[in-house]
Design an enzyme around this catalytic site. Structure first.
Site, PDB file in Angstrom:
ATOM      1  CG  LEU A 178     -11.339  30.119   4.835  1.00  0.00           C
ATOM      2  CD1 LEU A 178      -9.917  30.035   4.285  1.00  0.00           C
ATOM      3  CD2 LEU A 178     -12.227  29.088   4.146  1.00  0.00           C
ATOM      4  CG  ASP A 179     -15.200  26.322   9.847  1.00  0.00           C
ATOM      5  OD1 ASP A 179     -15.652  27.372  10.319  1.00  0.00           O
ATOM      6  OD2 ASP A 179     -15.915  25.369   9.486  1.00  0.00           O
TER       7      ASP A 179
END
Length: 323
Positions: free
Chosen positions: A41-42
């Protein structure tokens, strides 16, 4: 916690933390370096991150490809270099143009991005180009133009919309196949409407059968209590084949076993083979009326114990959510 314990842990990743940060913290808490994750996930994104501990890192390969669900905020009226709020703005539509967007046009734009579509990933992504990740090339000043690829957006639903300072913020729910970039959906929706668009928030709420409600906030993580043992984890991901004592012994020795006709022998892909004591013997595939071992788990492993080397699971994941 013992460094030999094996299983999956569901994390609720906070904003600003990278997936690597989450792995590093879990390594310290679990007392082992053998920790990997399935799909990054960013830092901007929050939500479900699945980690594998010790031998259960072998299961992450099968987690990466599962479909995913996200809730996101798309801002219409502005496009950025990264297709999200962390990039620099490159275009902005007038407040009047954004205000004139008809709900029917927004609905049509969403519908056009639903189903089996061709999507060009964001240039600032973890996809490798000649061995170097695209985001690293972009940061080095290179122009990166990634080829489009087929993805499936099984649900793209508008939950609500709010005018904000000349923009239109859409709250959406997305269910999609692995490899889908939610940032790219925001970009393409805005482009299709002629006003530009980017992502301002992203939360992953499901990966396959695993939901965010089961996850533990990273700052409250107790690995031992959060652990999903290898047998339970593999069964949820792949399905289950119950073994007799002799079958468990034979599979552990690499032999093929005859399978009862009552089993679903037509299932494609691997199935979790479970011993009578609940231990995960390995992953098998059906060959006619027999089962053949694909991956064995250590024979001395208890339902939540097994040392092993962790693969580079992080490299196998997609970014963004990226599904």
């Amino acid at each position: 916690m013992s460094g030999s314990t094996s299983g999956l842990v569901l994390i609720d990743k906070p904003q600003s933390w990278t997936s690597h940060d989450a792995v590093a913290r879990t390594r310290r808490l679990a007392g082992t370096r053998k920790v990997g994750h399935a799909g990054t996930l960013d830092p901007m994104a929050t939500g479900l991150l699945i980690l594998g501990i010790n031998s259960s890192t072998r299961l992450l390969t099968f987690v990466v490809g599962l479909d995913k669900e996200y809730f996101a905020t798309i801002r219409l009226g502005s496009a950025t270099t990264t297709d999200d709020a962390e990039g620099e703005e490159v275009t902005r539509a007038s407040a009047e143009t954004v205000a004139a967007l008809a709900p029917e046009a927004v609905a049509a734009g969403i519908a056009a991005l639903t189903g089996a579509i061709s999507q060009q990933p964001s240039a600032v992504s973890a996809i490798k180009v000649d061995g170097v990740r695209a985001y690293a090339r972009v940061r080095a000043g290179e122009a990166v133009d990634l080829p489009s690829r087929p993805v499936t957006v099984s649900a793209f639903e508008l939950v609500g919309s709010t005018p904000v300072d000349g923009f239109l913020d859409l709250t959406v729910r997305v269910e999609c196949s692995s490899g889908t970039y939610v940032r790219a959906l925001a970009r393409d929706l805005g482009a299709g409407l002629g006003v530009g668009g980017h992502l301002t928030s992203l939360r992953r709420t499901r990966i396959g059968p695993f939901r965010i409600e089961e996850a533990c906030p990273l700052d409250q993580l107790d690995v031992a209590s959060a652990l999903i043992g290898p047998a339970a984890a593999a069964t949820r991901i792949l399905g289950r084949l119950d073994l007799t004592e002799q079958q468990a012994i034979d599979l552990g020795h690499g032999k093929r076993i005859d399978v009862d006709a009552g089993q679903n022998l037509s299932q494609a892909g691997p199935v979790a083979a479970i011993a009578p004591d609940g231990r995960l013997i390995g992953l098998v595939e059906f060959r006619g009326t027999q089962a053949k071992s694909l991956i064995n788990f250590p024979p001395d492993e208890t339902p939540d114990e097994a040392p092993d080397e962790a693969p580079d699971a992080a490299a196998a994941g997609a970014v963004d959510g990226d599904a």
